[in-house]
Scaffold this active site. Structure first.
Site, mmCIF file in Angstrom:
data_model
loop_
_atom_site.group_PDB
_atom_site.id
_atom_site.type_symbol
_atom_site.label_atom_id
_atom_site.label_comp_id
_atom_site.label_asym_id
_atom_site.label_seq_id
_atom_site.Cartn_x
_atom_site.Cartn_y
_atom_site.Cartn_z
ATOM 1 N N LYS A 41 0.142 4.224 -0.242
ATOM 2 C CA LYS A 41 -0.507 5.394 0.382
ATOM 3 C C LYS A 41 -0.277 6.630 -0.503
ATOM 4 O O LYS A 41 -0.240 6.497 -1.725
ATOM 5 C CB LYS A 41 -0.012 5.582 1.827
ATOM 6 C CG LYS A 41 -0.175 4.284 2.639
ATOM 7 C CD LYS A 41 0.020 4.458 4.115
ATOM 8 C CE LYS A 41 -0.129 3.097 4.815
ATOM 9 N NZ LYS A 41 -0.045 3.200 6.262
ATOM 10 N N SER A 69 3.860 -1.986 10.360
ATOM 11 C CA SER A 69 5.313 -2.046 10.545
ATOM 12 C C SER A 69 5.902 -3.414 10.207
ATOM 13 O O SER A 69 6.848 -3.873 10.858
ATOM 14 C CB SER A 69 5.691 -1.623 11.975
ATOM 15 O OG SER A 69 5.271 -0.285 12.202
ATOM 16 N N GLU A 109 -6.786 4.491 8.042
ATOM 17 C CA GLU A 109 -6.578 5.921 7.760
ATOM 18 C C GLU A 109 -7.825 6.533 7.127
ATOM 19 O O GLU A 109 -8.140 7.699 7.352
ATOM 20 C CB GLU A 109 -5.341 6.105 6.867
ATOM 21 C CG GLU A 109 -4.066 5.860 7.669
ATOM 22 C CD GLU A 109 -2.896 5.325 6.870
ATOM 23 O OE1 GLU A 109 -2.901 5.409 5.633
ATOM 24 O OE2 GLU A 109 -1.950 4.806 7.510
ATOM 25 N N ASN A 158 0.877 -1.176 0.000
ATOM 26 C CA ASN A 158 0.000 0.000 0.000
ATOM 27 C C ASN A 158 0.913 1.223 0.000
ATOM 28 O O ASN A 158 1.493 1.560 1.029
ATOM 29 C CB ASN A 158 -0.890 -0.029 1.247
ATOM 30 C CG ASN A 158 -1.742 1.217 1.382
ATOM 31 O OD1 ASN A 158 -1.785 2.049 0.474
ATOM 32 N ND2 ASN A 158 -2.413 1.361 2.513
ATOM 33 N N HIS A 206 -9.432 0.939 5.040
ATOM 34 C CA HIS A 206 -8.152 1.165 5.723
ATOM 35 C C HIS A 206 -8.396 2.083 6.923
ATOM 36 O O HIS A 206 -9.204 3.016 6.844
ATOM 37 C CB HIS A 206 -7.139 1.788 4.763
ATOM 38 C CG HIS A 206 -5.753 1.759 5.320
ATOM 39 N ND1 HIS A 206 -5.329 2.670 6.255
ATOM 40 C CD2 HIS A 206 -4.734 0.903 5.120
ATOM 41 C CE1 HIS A 206 -4.081 2.370 6.605
ATOM 42 N NE2 HIS A 206 -3.692 1.309 5.931
ATOM 43 N N GLY A 249 2.856 2.397 10.829
ATOM 44 C CA GLY A 249 3.796 3.503 10.676
ATOM 45 C C GLY A 249 4.491 3.894 11.968
ATOM 46 O O GLY A 249 5.129 4.942 12.040
ATOM 47 N N GLU A 294 -4.969 -4.922 10.579
ATOM 48 C CA GLU A 294 -3.956 -3.884 10.792
ATOM 49 C C GLU A 294 -4.237 -3.148 12.093
ATOM 50 O O GLU A 294 -5.086 -2.242 12.127
ATOM 51 C CB GLU A 294 -3.981 -2.872 9.631
ATOM 52 C CG GLU A 294 -3.706 -3.491 8.276
ATOM 53 C CD GLU A 294 -3.143 -2.470 7.296
ATOM 54 O OE1 GLU A 294 -2.078 -2.743 6.746
ATOM 55 O OE2 GLU A 294 -3.751 -1.401 7.121
#
Ligand code: 13P
Length: 250
Positions: free
Chosen positions: A11, A213, A98, A9, A96, A174, A168
């Site tokens: 992003k 990560s 985010e 991904n 996702h 991250g 996730e």
């Protein structure tokens, strides 16, 4: 046999030319990794077309990072599932964290996006996962269960047979903080049980990816777990060498 998948991904990273270079790098080194691993790259919308050209003749699939809730029409700024399918995408990441966190995605919007994905022959990579507060309060099982019940339970059996799940944990995305292999296995097995409660034995065939990560140094240990079928990779997918090295974790 469940599919083994390593999906990148990207992003909101890379300019088109950089994305093409990255894709070419992945394609160039792909032969060093077991052909049993299915690689997917998910560039920003703006370079899907060029990345698709760069990957022609390779077995690396392309996914988008989102799609619209509607089929077409007056929805300024939105990208329809039919548009990304026409560019050669086979997959689309949906839900996702985010997008849930920064763009207010709910189960209601995700049900519509899932329907659009299937109507256009795309395989959704449906993301679930708890945040730090929820993990610390011991609510992570309930959170992922609700995220699955409210969206995945609405699928037909035929649609479910064409679904990838990505677990996730938000606290691992991250942050450099990875779930331990045992933590990943524990919740992946739980997710598979929740899927089996609705879809029975078909849950055994559903690929469940770990994301957060994930990098060359920890991929092998995580992928060795029975219910972990690969990874959804953010930062480490931006370097062809690291992305490929994660694939070697199988
Ligand atoms: P990182 O690998 O950068 O933690 O991101 C994971 C992720 O969100 C993939 O979708």
């Amino acid at each position: 046999m469940r599919k083994k998948i390593v999906a990148g991904n990207w992003k909101m990273n890379t300019l088109p030319a950089e994305g093409v270079e990255l894709a070419k790098g992945v394609a160039a080194g792909r032969g060093e990794v077991c052909s049993c691993v299915n690689f997917i790259v998910c560039p920003p919308f703006t370079h899907i077309s060029e990345v698709a050209k760069a990957l022609e003749g390779s077995d690396i699939a392309i996914g988008a990072q989102d799609c619209a809730t509607e089929a077409k029409g007056a929805y300024t700024g939105e990208i329809a599932a039919s548009m990304i399918a026409a560019l050669g995408c086979k997959y689309v990441i949906l839900g996702h964290s985010e997008r849930r966190q920064y763009y207010g995605e709910t189960s209601e919007t995700l049900n519509k996006k899932m329907a659009q994905a299937y109507a256009n022959g795309l395989t959704p990579i449906y993301c679930v996962g708890e945040n730090l507060d929820e993990r610390e309060a011991g609510k992570h099982f309930d959170v992922v269960k609700a995220q699955i019940e409210e969206v995945v339970y609405n699928l037909t059996e035929e649609q479910f047979a064409n679904l990838v799940i990505a677990y996730e944990p938000v606290w691992a995305i991250g942050t450099g903080k990875t779930a331990t292999a045992d933590q990943a296995q524990e919740i992946h097995a739980y997710i598979r049980k929740v899927l089996a409660d609705k879809f029975g034995a078909a849950a055994d065939d559903c690929a469940i990816l770990y994301g957060g990560s994930c990098k060359p140094s920890n991929a092998a240990e995580i992928f060795a777990k029975e219910d972990v079928d690969g990874g959804l990779i953010g930062g480490a997918a931006l370097k062809a060498e690291d992305f490929l090295a994660i694939g070697k974790g199988f």
